[in-house]
Design a protein around this motif. Structure first.
Motif, PDB file in Angstrom:
ATOM      1  N   ASP A  20       0.831  -1.209   0.000  1.00  0.00           N
ATOM      2  CA  ASP A  20       0.000   0.000   0.000  1.00  0.00           C
ATOM      3  C   ASP A  20       0.864   1.256   0.000  1.00  0.00           C
ATOM      4  O   ASP A  20       1.811   1.366   0.774  1.00  0.00           O
ATOM      5  CB  ASP A  20      -0.885   0.049   1.259  1.00  0.00           C
ATOM      6  CG  ASP A  20      -1.971  -0.995   1.255  1.00  0.00           C
ATOM      7  OD1 ASP A  20      -2.214  -1.601   0.195  1.00  0.00           O
ATOM      8  OD2 ASP A  20      -2.572  -1.211   2.319  1.00  0.00           O
ATOM      9  N   GLU A  21       0.521   2.203  -0.837  1.00  0.00           N
ATOM     10  CA  GLU A  21       1.119   3.540  -0.855  1.00  0.00           C
ATOM     11  C   GLU A  21       2.641   3.525  -0.984  1.00  0.00           C
ATOM     12  O   GLU A  21       3.314   4.437  -0.544  1.00  0.00           O
ATOM     13  CB  GLU A  21       0.737   4.315   0.416  1.00  0.00           C
ATOM     14  CG  GLU A  21      -0.757   4.427   0.636  1.00  0.00           C
ATOM     15  CD  GLU A  21      -1.082   4.981   2.010  1.00  0.00           C
ATOM     16  OE1 GLU A  21      -0.242   5.692   2.591  1.00  0.00           O
ATOM     17  OE2 GLU A  21      -2.187   4.700   2.488  1.00  0.00           O
ATOM     18  N   LEU A  22       3.201   2.478  -1.568  1.00  0.00           N
ATOM     19  CA  LEU A  22       4.646   2.397  -1.683  1.00  0.00           C
ATOM     20  C   LEU A  22       5.006   1.852  -3.055  1.00  0.00           C
ATOM     21  O   LEU A  22       4.732   0.701  -3.360  1.00  0.00           O
ATOM     22  CB  LEU A  22       5.197   1.467  -0.591  1.00  0.00           C
ATOM     23  CG  LEU A  22       6.683   1.495  -0.317  1.00  0.00           C
ATOM     24  CD1 LEU A  22       7.124   2.884   0.152  1.00  0.00           C
ATOM     25  CD2 LEU A  22       7.031   0.473   0.743  1.00  0.00           C
ATOM     26  N   ALA A  23       5.564   2.712  -3.880  1.00  0.00           N
ATOM     27  CA  ALA A  23       6.036   2.277  -5.195  1.00  0.00           C
ATOM     28  C   ALA A  23       7.534   2.060  -5.066  1.00  0.00           C
ATOM     29  O   ALA A  23       8.299   3.008  -4.941  1.00  0.00           O
ATOM     30  CB  ALA A  23       5.739   3.346  -6.234  1.00  0.00           C
ATOM     31  N   VAL A  24       7.950   0.806  -5.038  1.00  0.00           N
ATOM     32  CA  VAL A  24       9.356   0.498  -4.811  1.00  0.00           C
ATOM     33  C   VAL A  24       9.909  -0.304  -5.982  1.00  0.00           C
ATOM     34  O   VAL A  24       9.170  -0.931  -6.728  1.00  0.00           O
ATOM     35  CB  VAL A  24       9.553  -0.311  -3.506  1.00  0.00           C
ATOM     36  CG1 VAL A  24       9.252   0.539  -2.303  1.00  0.00           C
ATOM     37  CG2 VAL A  24       8.699  -1.556  -3.498  1.00  0.00           C
ATOM     38  N   ALA A  25      11.224  -0.264  -6.112  1.00  0.00           N
ATOM     39  CA  ALA A  25      11.880  -1.011  -7.184  1.00  0.00           C
ATOM     40  C   ALA A  25      11.742  -2.507  -6.933  1.00  0.00           C
ATOM     41  O   ALA A  25      11.405  -2.944  -5.832  1.00  0.00           O
ATOM     42  CB  ALA A  25      13.352  -0.619  -7.250  1.00  0.00           C
ATOM     43  N   ALA A  26      12.026  -3.275  -7.945  1.00  0.00           N
ATOM     44  CA  ALA A  26      11.898  -4.731  -7.864  1.00  0.00           C
ATOM     45  C   ALA A  26      12.835  -5.295  -6.802  1.00  0.00           C
ATOM     46  O   ALA A  26      13.929  -4.788  -6.580  1.00  0.00           O
ATOM     47  CB  ALA A  26      12.215  -5.340  -9.219  1.00  0.00           C
ATOM     48  N   PHE A  27      12.385  -6.360  -6.159  1.00  0.00           N
ATOM     49  CA  PHE A  27      13.180  -7.028  -5.143  1.00  0.00           C
ATOM     50  C   PHE A  27      13.802  -8.285  -5.735  1.00  0.00           C
ATOM     51  O   PHE A  27      13.211  -8.955  -6.570  1.00  0.00           O
ATOM     52  CB  PHE A  27      12.316  -7.367  -3.928  1.00  0.00           C
ATOM     53  CG  PHE A  27      11.974  -6.150  -3.119  1.00  0.00           C
ATOM     54  CD1 PHE A  27      12.775  -5.779  -2.052  1.00  0.00           C
ATOM     55  CD2 PHE A  27      10.884  -5.378  -3.437  1.00  0.00           C
ATOM     56  CE1 PHE A  27      12.484  -4.644  -1.317  1.00  0.00           C
ATOM     57  CE2 PHE A  27      10.582  -4.246  -2.711  1.00  0.00           C
ATOM     58  CZ  PHE A  27      11.378  -3.873  -1.636  1.00  0.00           C
TER      59      PHE A  27
END
Length: 147
Positions: A20-27
């Motif tokens: 939610d509410e977090l656009a993060v790079a691929a893990f």
């Protein structure tokens, strides 16, 4: 009777993460999609056997550990900083496993997650590896959704 259709296991390399509410790079790695529980011993005074009954107790989940190559994205650190500063910032999310055609096949949904630990990269001047950071999420529930 027709022969059973072959079902190969899915590879662990095709996955994505949604929070939610977090656009993060691929893990590059996700671990800790676990559920376990306490066992409660119980015995009444009228039980004939001299052994305790085993009852299910409280359930425990995670922690989920996420690893990724370091990028210029401070969103995980900002989320962690909110928790450190006493801001209640719990989020829901999913780890989605995909097949070779990148179709969603399994989804582990987690609830009320918050970052408990964050590790910056190990840096070495003579190294040639990718800088990797990790974050440990504490979660209150994990459920599996198929399809």
């Amino acid at each position: 009777m027709p022969p059973a259709q072959r079902q190969d296991p899915f590879r662990n390399t095709n996955f994505r993460l949604e929070i939610d509410e977090l656009a993060v790079a691929a893990f590059s790695e996700v671990s800790g999609l676990t559920s376990t529980g306490d066992v409660v011993d119980y015995r009444t005074g009228v039980d004939v056997q001299l052994t305790a009954r085993k009852l299910p107790g409280l359930r425990k989940f995670g922690p989920i550990v996420l690893k990724r190559g370091v990028v210029a994205d401070p969103s995980l650190w900002e989320w962690y900083r909110n928790v450190v500063n006493g801001v209640p910032d719990r989020r829901n999310g999913s780890v989605i496993l995909m097949d070779d055609q990148r179709n969603d096949v399994l989804r582990w949904n987690f609830e009320a997650a918050w970052p408990n630990k964050i590790d910056g990269p190990s840096l070495k001047a003579l190294g040639n590896e990718t800088a990797v950071e990790s974050v440990e999420l504490i979660v209150e529930d994990i459920t599996l959704e198929v399809g």
